[in-house]
Write a protein that holds these residues in place. Sequence first.
Motif, PDB file in Angstrom:
ATOM      1  N   VAL A  22       0.759  -1.208  -0.073  1.00  8.12           N
ATOM      2  CA  VAL A  22      -0.057   0.030  -0.019  1.00  8.12           C
ATOM      3  C   VAL A  22       0.942   1.339  -0.001  1.00  8.12           C
ATOM      4  O   VAL A  22       1.569   1.449   1.022  1.00  8.12           O
ATOM      5  N   SER A  61       1.325   5.487  -0.140  1.00  7.77           N
ATOM      6  CA  SER A  61       0.503   6.441   0.263  1.00  7.77           C
ATOM      7  C   SER A  61       1.289   7.738   0.631  1.00  7.77           C
ATOM      8  O   SER A  61       0.863   8.799   1.068  1.00  7.77           O
ATOM      9  N   MET A 118      -3.593   7.212  -2.617  1.00  6.39           N
ATOM     10  CA  MET A 118      -3.086   5.816  -1.972  1.00  6.39           C
ATOM     11  C   MET A 118      -3.435   4.710  -2.743  1.00  6.39           C
ATOM     12  O   MET A 118      -4.732   4.688  -3.357  1.00  6.39           O
ATOM     13  N   THR A 132       5.135  -7.714   2.868  1.00  2.00           N
ATOM     14  CA  THR A 132       4.261  -6.733   2.131  1.00  2.00           C
ATOM     15  C   THR A 132       5.019  -5.395   2.400  1.00  2.00           C
ATOM     16  O   THR A 132       5.849  -5.224   3.345  1.00  2.00           O
ATOM     17  N   TRP A 148       5.219  -0.916   1.989  1.00  4.55           N
ATOM     18  CA  TRP A 148       4.471   0.489   2.262  1.00  4.55           C
ATOM     19  C   TRP A 148       5.630   1.703   2.012  1.00  4.55           C
ATOM     20  O   TRP A 148       6.623   1.481   2.096  1.00  4.55           O
ATOM     21  N   LYS A 151       6.683   4.073   3.701  1.00  2.00           N
ATOM     22  CA  LYS A 151       7.940   4.550   4.764  1.00  2.00           C
ATOM     23  C   LYS A 151       8.420   3.222   5.742  1.00  2.00           C
ATOM     24  O   LYS A 151       8.930   3.166   6.510  1.00  2.00           O
ATOM     25  N   VAL A 162      -0.569   6.303   5.147  1.00  2.00           N
ATOM     26  CA  VAL A 162      -1.660   5.125   5.874  1.00  2.00           C
ATOM     27  C   VAL A 162      -1.073   4.558   7.223  1.00  2.00           C
ATOM     28  O   VAL A 162      -1.514   4.281   8.111  1.00  2.00           O
ATOM     29  N   GLU A 163       0.477   4.289   7.091  1.00  2.00           N
ATOM     30  CA  GLU A 163       1.256   3.643   8.119  1.00  2.00           C
ATOM     31  C   GLU A 163       1.281   4.685   9.266  1.00  2.00           C
ATOM     32  O   GLU A 163       1.215   4.306  10.479  1.00  2.00           O
ATOM     33  N   ASP A 164       1.492   6.028   8.964  1.00  2.00           N
ATOM     34  CA  ASP A 164       1.297   6.968   9.932  1.00  2.00           C
ATOM     35  C   ASP A 164       0.058   7.383  10.825  1.00  2.00           C
ATOM     36  O   ASP A 164       0.067   7.573  11.897  1.00  2.00           O
ATOM     37  N   GLU A 181       4.565  -0.139  15.958  1.00  2.00           N
ATOM     38  CA  GLU A 181       5.097  -0.274  14.486  1.00  2.00           C
ATOM     39  C   GLU A 181       4.669  -1.373  13.844  1.00  2.00           C
ATOM     40  O   GLU A 181       4.255  -2.401  14.064  1.00  2.00           O
ATOM     41  N   PRO A 182       4.416  -0.691  12.590  1.00  2.00           N
ATOM     42  CA  PRO A 182       3.847  -1.433  11.588  1.00  2.00           C
ATOM     43  C   PRO A 182       4.443  -2.897  11.186  1.00  2.00           C
ATOM     44  O   PRO A 182       5.881  -2.583  11.001  1.00  2.00           O
ATOM     45  N   VAL A 183       4.189  -4.053  11.216  1.00  2.00           N
ATOM     46  CA  VAL A 183       5.194  -5.063  10.803  1.00  2.00           C
ATOM     47  C   VAL A 183       4.878  -5.853   9.343  1.00  2.00           C
ATOM     48  O   VAL A 183       5.468  -5.903   8.717  1.00  2.00           O
ATOM     49  N   GLU A 184       3.464  -6.024   9.354  1.00  2.00           N
ATOM     50  CA  GLU A 184       2.952  -6.558   7.838  1.00  2.00           C
ATOM     51  C   GLU A 184       1.676  -5.911   7.773  1.00  2.00           C
ATOM     52  O   GLU A 184       0.933  -5.761   8.455  1.00  2.00           O
ATOM     53  N   ILE A 185       1.278  -5.797   6.268  1.00  2.00           N
ATOM     54  CA  ILE A 185      -0.017  -5.672   6.090  1.00  2.00           C
ATOM     55  C   ILE A 185      -0.700  -7.024   5.995  1.00  2.00           C
ATOM     56  O   ILE A 185      -0.277  -8.124   5.375  1.00  2.00           O
ATOM     57  N   PHE A 221      -3.094  -3.444   9.388  1.00  2.00           N
ATOM     58  CA  PHE A 221      -1.704  -3.908   9.559  1.00  2.00           C
ATOM     59  C   PHE A 221      -1.707  -4.520  10.760  1.00  2.00           C
ATOM     60  O   PHE A 221      -2.367  -4.368  11.737  1.00  2.00           O
ATOM     61  N   ASP A 237       5.448  -1.287  20.778  1.00  2.00           N
ATOM     62  CA  ASP A 237       6.815  -0.685  20.959  1.00  2.00           C
ATOM     63  C   ASP A 237       6.892  -0.224  22.520  1.00  2.00           C
ATOM     64  O   ASP A 237       7.901  -0.367  23.221  1.00  2.00           O
TER      65      ASP A 237
END
Lengths: 127, 127
Positions: free
Chosen positions: A50, A52, A63, A118, A120, A122, B26-28, B43-47, B67, B72
């Motif tokens: 994804v 964005s 996005m 997957t 994204w 960042k 989207v991750e933020d 903290e995002p790890v995977e979608i 996600f 953390d």
Amino acid sequence: MIRRKRDPFRGRLALPGGFVNEGETVEDAVIRETREETSLEVEPVEILGVYSDPKRDPRKHVMSVVFVGIIDSGIDNAGDDAEKIEWLDEEKIEPIEVAFDHMRILDDYKRWKASGGTYWSKKRGND
Amino acid sequence: MIRRKRDPFRGRLALPGGFVNEGETVEDAVIRETREETSLEVEPVEILGVYSDPKRDPRKHVMSVVFVGIIDSGIDNAGDDAEKIEWLDEEKIEPIEVAFDHMRILDDYKRWKASGGTYWSKKRGND
């Protein structure tokens, strides 16, 4: 890849895609946009990522959900935003030729083929 | 899970989340919304998946990117749309208690833990 018929990035290479309609799922939009631009019928297999980043499209904040798919049927024939379709060796694509952040997406696709995952905008360790 | 403070689905359980701001990735948005609702830094790890069934939100057509993340830091404290935070055994969650299509997302999360993959509203063999 498609060769873009219109601005932005007219004449550059891009992955087939487009905007989701209201009332349509994103996976149906993938199938429809690929059909419109390439005449090919695809089936989504996995979500690659994804994307964005607010600056990834010069028009506005967009996005994109990127799927890996398989071609079910059809004979490729350029339509809609696509001037023509080009079947390219991914190792020989020139980054300068590629629209939007689609070179980044292609790089992530190479990572996906090697080790899954997957992706994204960042994602750490992925610049 | 959070216990929703507001309609729709007031009083039901939901995964933390919310709307992406223009100019925000989207991750933020995931990190910000989780912070606002739970005080936890994730903290995002995977979608896990992308859910875009037009009927999944009674207000309008909404697409959610989900996600999997790790916590953390932080001490959980309900805020914003969350009335309270509940730490639940996922095997004991009652589907009737769960807002939107979040029970479907939890089911896909169980599939993800067992065998990975990515998920979407119309994915075949996943009803």
